[in-house]
Design a protein around this motif. Structure first.
Motif, PDB file in Angstrom:
ATOM      1  N   VAL A  39       0.836  -1.207   0.000  1.00  0.00           N
ATOM      2  CA  VAL A  39       0.000   0.000   0.000  1.00  0.00           C
ATOM      3  C   VAL A  39       0.870   1.255   0.000  1.00  0.00           C
ATOM      4  O   VAL A  39       0.591   2.227  -0.721  1.00  0.00           O
ATOM      5  CB  VAL A  39      -0.955  -0.004   1.213  1.00  0.00           C
TER       6      VAL A  39
ATOM      7  N   LEU B 291       2.292   1.753  -3.439  1.00  0.00           N
ATOM      8  CA  LEU B 291       1.241   2.263  -4.327  1.00  0.00           C
ATOM      9  C   LEU B 291       1.043   3.765  -4.122  1.00  0.00           C
ATOM     10  O   LEU B 291       0.929   4.526  -5.088  1.00  0.00           O
ATOM     11  CB  LEU B 291      -0.066   1.515  -4.046  1.00  0.00           C
TER      12      LEU B 291
ATOM     13  N   ILE C 207       3.850   6.049  -5.758  1.00  0.00           N
ATOM     14  CA  ILE C 207       4.018   6.112  -7.216  1.00  0.00           C
ATOM     15  C   ILE C 207       3.801   7.521  -7.774  1.00  0.00           C
ATOM     16  O   ILE C 207       4.617   7.990  -8.595  1.00  0.00           O
ATOM     17  CB  ILE C 207       3.097   5.083  -7.898  1.00  0.00           C
TER      18      ILE C 207
END
Length: 514
Positions: free
Chosen positions: A351, A354, A357
């Protein structure tokens, strides 16, 4: 006599923190908030202090470096001191040192006196967290380590968010002296709570103090952290001010580790690393902390250098990360006690990656409507990861090992945090130096000057944002790398203590609070 918590039956009683444990938790959080806020508040005030004392950036950095070196010097002895003098006495002594240092720092008349008083603060700060962790883990027992780690980790992760807001306001609206004076009321409350809520304790018989070990590990840690902290200023690891103390520190630490495996009562028990859960959690924690602390340094710097935000505005913009942490962290502690750490750490790191990014593609005009939700996701992953990793280091150990294990985890966190900040600083400085055609040590200064000049702002902000995006890639890679050792963390929670056979009642061993 040592005070004993009432025996708790397995099952429902083990499923929550009882009143005695919550009392200890209140005291520990009060001290942790004071110590962690102090670090982040002072970092915001560096520029103001440099102007106030009419000194150079190299000199003013010793306000932070001196504090870190004091921490590194005193942390190794806290495990032994907790066993020898009792954690309540040690905790009160730590707060007293911290308060004395804070009051003196607020009265500082020149930069030299301020640096000396920050060292006094560091002696207290270095004992606060290990002593607090030891009290909580002993009081709760291995079945509830996740819950108590949730308590400790909240100020640890929220401090970098709340600190810049508080520090920016104090520096702008009140006085730089109040970034130190603010500790006095908080510390006074912590002392009163400790006197009232912590159970009475007394010195326990302890092994002979390992003075040769202290003469190796404390200077070794101090030299290593000093060398690492000089990397951004020196412009790389090849400078003698970096590699000489760094190498000396590593030699001393290796010698300490080898000696500790051969003697009966070492200052830090290297035998703890024979426990697979402990060693894998420490490795996961090291890699994770390097990436996490590095990324937490990058974001406010990006907001101030590229986007032109003030320290106070930067702190407010980072608030979504704190919100994410607050949502997942308390739940992560409970789940780690029931499910085991691996099942939480792996998705937690995923997580975080993510959420990171968007920052690897950041520009000078990236919408905050993209960055703020991404920060919230990073916070969710951070809260989901941090507590289970810390829990894994302690869940499988016996109560008698808690003090030295807590000391070891704090040493690792301080060292990994210093390494992470330095690594991200040097990568960013080198990339900025390449963009602006200056030496590495001048990269961030050159970018700041160029972005503040209206004539060069747009081009400079674009070049600087490219450097930040690339540096965020490195932070993401480091955080993602923590998945590898995390695969070897315990898959299941530790088994509940069994009831004695032949008894009509279920009972767990009494927990001794030193």
């Amino acid at each position: 006599m040592s005070s004993q918590a009432a025996p708790a039956a397995p099952g429902a009683a083990d499923d929550k923190l009882d009143r005695d444990v919550l009392k200890v938790a209140v005291v520990v959080v009060a001290g942790a908030i004071m110590a962690i806020l102090d670090v982040t508040v002072v970092n915001v005030a560096m520029q103001k202090l440099m102007l106030q004392f009419t000194t150079s950036f190299d000199t003013i950095q010793w306000i932070a470096t001196g504090y870190m070196l004091a921490l590194a010097t005193v942390i190794p002895i806290t495990g032994w001191a907790a066993d020898r003098f009792g954690t309540k006495r040690l905790y009160l002594l730590a707060i007293a040192f911290f308060l004395i240092g804070s009051m003196l720092a607020g009265l500082a008349w020149n930069v030299e006196s301020l640096i000396i008083f920050r060292v006094v603060q560091g002696f207290g700060g270095g004992m606060l967290m290990p002593a607090g962790m030891t009290m909580l883990t002993r009081a709760a027992g291995p079945q509830r380590i996740g819950r108590v780690m949730s308590v400790i980790s909240v100020p640890m992760l929220l401090g970098p968010v709340c600190g810049p807001i508080l520090g920016g306001w104090l520096v702008d609206a009140v006085s730089w002296r109040w970034i130190f004076y603010i500790n006095v009321p908080i510390g006074a409350i912590a002392i009163l709570l400790a006197l009232k809520l912590l159970p009475k304790d007394s010195p326990e018989p302890s092994q002979r103090f390992d003075f040769p070990g202290l003469l190796m590990v404390s200077p070794g840690l101090a030299a290593l952290i000093f060398g690492v902290s000089r990397i951004p200023e020196a412009g790389g690891v090849t400078h003698i001010a970096v590699w000489l103390p760094g190498l000396a520190g590593l030699v001393l630490l290796v010698a300490f580790a080898l000696r500790s495996m051969r003697i009966a009562n070492p200052l830090l028990d290297m035998g703890l690393f024979r426990n697979k859960a402990f060693s894998m959690s420490m490795l996961t924690m090291a890699v994770f902390f390097i990436g996490m602390m590095g990324s937490m340094l990058l974001l406010p710097t990006y907001l101030q250098v590229v986007r032109g935000e003030s320290a106070l505005q930067s702190g407010l913009l980072i608030a979504p990360q704190a919100l994410g942490v607050m949502i997942t962290m308390p739940r992560a502690g409970k789940l780690a006690d029931k499910m085991g750490p691996r099942r939480l750490v792996l998705p937690g790191v995923a997580v975080m990656v993510l959420g990171m990014i968007p920052f690897t593609m950041v520009t000078a005009t990236t919408s905050f409507w993209v960055l703020l939700p991404a920060l919230f996701v990073v916070g969710l992953g951070m809260g989901l990861t941090m507590v289970p990793v810390m829990s894994a280091a302690l869940q499988q150990l016996e109560l008698k090992d808690m003090a030295k294990a807590s000391t070891a985890t704090n040493i690792l966190q301080q060292t990994a945090g210093a390494v992470g900040s330095a690594v991200m600083s040097i990568i960013l400085a080198a990339l900025l130096a390449g963009k602006f055609g200056v030496p590495t040590s001048q990269g961030q200064v050159a970018a700041t000057v160029a972005t503040q000049n209206p004539a060069t702002h747009d081009a400079a902000a674009s070049m600087a944002s490219d450097a930040f995006a690339t540096t965020f890639v490195w932070a993401l890679v480091l955080m993602a790398a923590s998945i590898i050792p995390a695969f070897f963390l315990p898959r299941k929670a530790p088994a509940a203590p069994s009831a004695p056979t032949g008894s009509g009642e279920e009972a767990a061993p009494p927990v001794v609070v030193h």
